[in-house]
Design an enzyme around this catalytic site. Structure first.
Site, PDB file in Angstrom:
ATOM      1  CB  ALA A   1      64.149  70.649  49.766  1.00  0.00           C
ATOM      2  CG  ASP A   2      62.114  69.580  44.796  1.00  0.00           C
ATOM      3  OD1 ASP A   2      61.617  70.985  44.113  1.00  0.00           O
ATOM      4  OD2 ASP A   2      62.892  69.402  43.777  1.00  0.00           O
ATOM      5  CG  LEU A   3      59.540  64.493  47.204  1.00  0.00           C
ATOM      6  CD1 LEU A   3      59.928  63.104  47.724  1.00  0.00           C
ATOM      7  CD2 LEU A   3      58.697  64.683  46.270  1.00  0.00           C
TER       8      LEU A   3
ATOM      9  CB  SER B   1      57.956  73.035  49.345  1.00  0.00           C
ATOM     10  OG  SER B   1      58.855  72.002  47.952  1.00  0.00           O
TER      11      SER B   1
END
Length: 403
Positions: free
Chosen positions: A182-184, A186
């Site tokens: 999810a971090d990557l 976004s």
């Protein structure tokens, strides 16, 4: 372009001359800023003097001298950046940031909603300083809506956005993805939106605000599982290492190991059956039939694969033209000749660690020269910085009044 477009920066890359001020920490924002740096932008990472980016303390593993250990987590998302430490609660720190914003093309931030405004750098205040500024803001659940104030952490988002319900051996054994996806994602969506805003600015002369979130990024890659829910009104669930809509497609056992195959059409199924002597029952004559009878399909294929060791089986599959592959560990991946040929491992000189290898940028650029192609991908990269490593040179540049 704004004044920041004339700043000195790394040579090469489509964003050469663009100045990015990276106020973000952890992974989503830093990954976005690193992508912009990979494309040639000059990225100045602004960190708190009290320890810097949170990821500097995330470990083990740590590497380097005992009195100055470096987090490999931090190293993963901060190449091609300079570091400046600023106390943004002090007037001196705020004034320095104003000077950076005045010269910048892009500001990246991933604070919780309202934090930038409390610091005196709301979007309107940033655009008052620099109307041409592109502001990338990444949050956990979105900047507005009933749950905008929630802190967004990758694994929580993987659960809340449905990804964990699709991942694992079955509905009763859901799993997180093995990287902070999810971090990557976004960060990737944020970089994509930023480049689009910079392109539009060429026509309008004005900057704008680009917003994305960890929630949005995961929903954005629901793909066919999303339309399965919204259009077919089915609720997808985790089902292990086999594709929900194509069969056979997944991980299959063989003699002492496993291989992966992707049989995406009837021609490939016919080739697979012919090569391995598979007698296909009438009910498995179409992809729909094989999906509806998935367990029978898997059993049929694994029975045909049982005599073969994995390397021999991969050779047979290649000879038959069946897409196939092995499951590599990361040490195998980073020594794989194909990966090396794509520039996906780079060497950089780190201030305390010396020469280290890092995963490389995933995008390459080429220009045509007659009938030939000439690669113009940036090849010189800088190591993730120490905290405040470039303070003197950045302050000198600001003092000289470069525009």
């Amino acid at each position: 372009m704004s004044a920041g477009a004339r700043t000195a920066g790394p040579a090469g890359g489509p964003l050469s001359g663009i100045l990015v001020v990276d106020l973000s920490r952890a992974l989503a924002g830093p990954h976005a800023a690193m992508m912009l740096g990979d494309l040639g932008a000059r990225v100045i990472k602004v960190e708190s003097p009290a320890g810097g980016d949170d990821t500097r303390g995330w470990g083990p593993p740590f590497v380097g001298p005992e009195d100055d250990p470096q987090s490999t987590y931090f190293l993963s998302c901060n190449r091609n950046k300079e570091s400046l430490s600023l106390d943004l609660k002090s007037e001196e720190g705020k004034q320095t940031l104003r000077e950076l914003v005045r010269r910048a093309d892009v500001v990246v931030e991933n604070f919780r909603a309202g934090v930038m405004a409390r610091l005196g750098f709301s979007t309107s205040e940033l655009h008052e300083i620099n109307p041409a500024l592109v502001i990338l803001s990444i949050t956990g659940f979105g900047h507005d809506g009933p749950e905008a104030s929630r802190a967004g952490y990758d694994q929580i988002i993987q659960g809340e956005a449905g990804l964990m319900s699709l991942t694992g051996s079955g509905p009763d054994n859901v799993q997180r993805v093995g990287v902070p996806i999810a971090d990557l994602l976004s960060g990737m969506y944020g970089a994509f939106g930023t480049v689009a805003a910079l392109f539009e600015r060429q026509a309008t002369g004005r900057g704008q605000i680009v917003r994305t979130s960890l929630l949005a990024s995961v929903v954005g890659v629901h793909a066919f599982q999303g339309t399965r829910a919204t259009v077919a009104h089915e609720v997808p669930h985790a089902q292990g290492n086999h594709h929900p809509s194509i069969a056979p497609y997944g991980l299959f056992a063989c003699n002492g190991g496993f291989v992966q195959i992707s049989v995406g059409n009837e021609s490939l199924w016919a080739r697979l059956c012919e090569r391995f002597g598979i007698e296909s029952p009438a009910g498995l004559g179409s992809n729909e039939g094989r999906v509806r009878n998935r367990e029978a399909t898997i059993a049929l294929v694994e029975a045909a694969f049982a005599p073969y060791a994995s390397e021999a089986l991969l050779a047979e599959l290649d000879a038959a033209g069946i897409p196939a592959g092995k499951v590599r560990t990361l040490d195998e991946v980073y020594e794989w000749p194909q990966l090396l040929s794509q520039g996906l491992k780079i060497s950089v000189d780190h201030e305390t660690l010396g020469t280290i290898d890092l995963p490389g940028p995933p995008v390459r650029f080429f220009q045509t020269a007659g009938t030939d192609e000439v690669e113009v991908t940036r090849t010189e990269h800088s190591a993730p910085p120490l905290l405040g490593q470039h303070a003197a040179s950045i302050r000198s540049w600001l003092d000289e009044g470069h525009q």
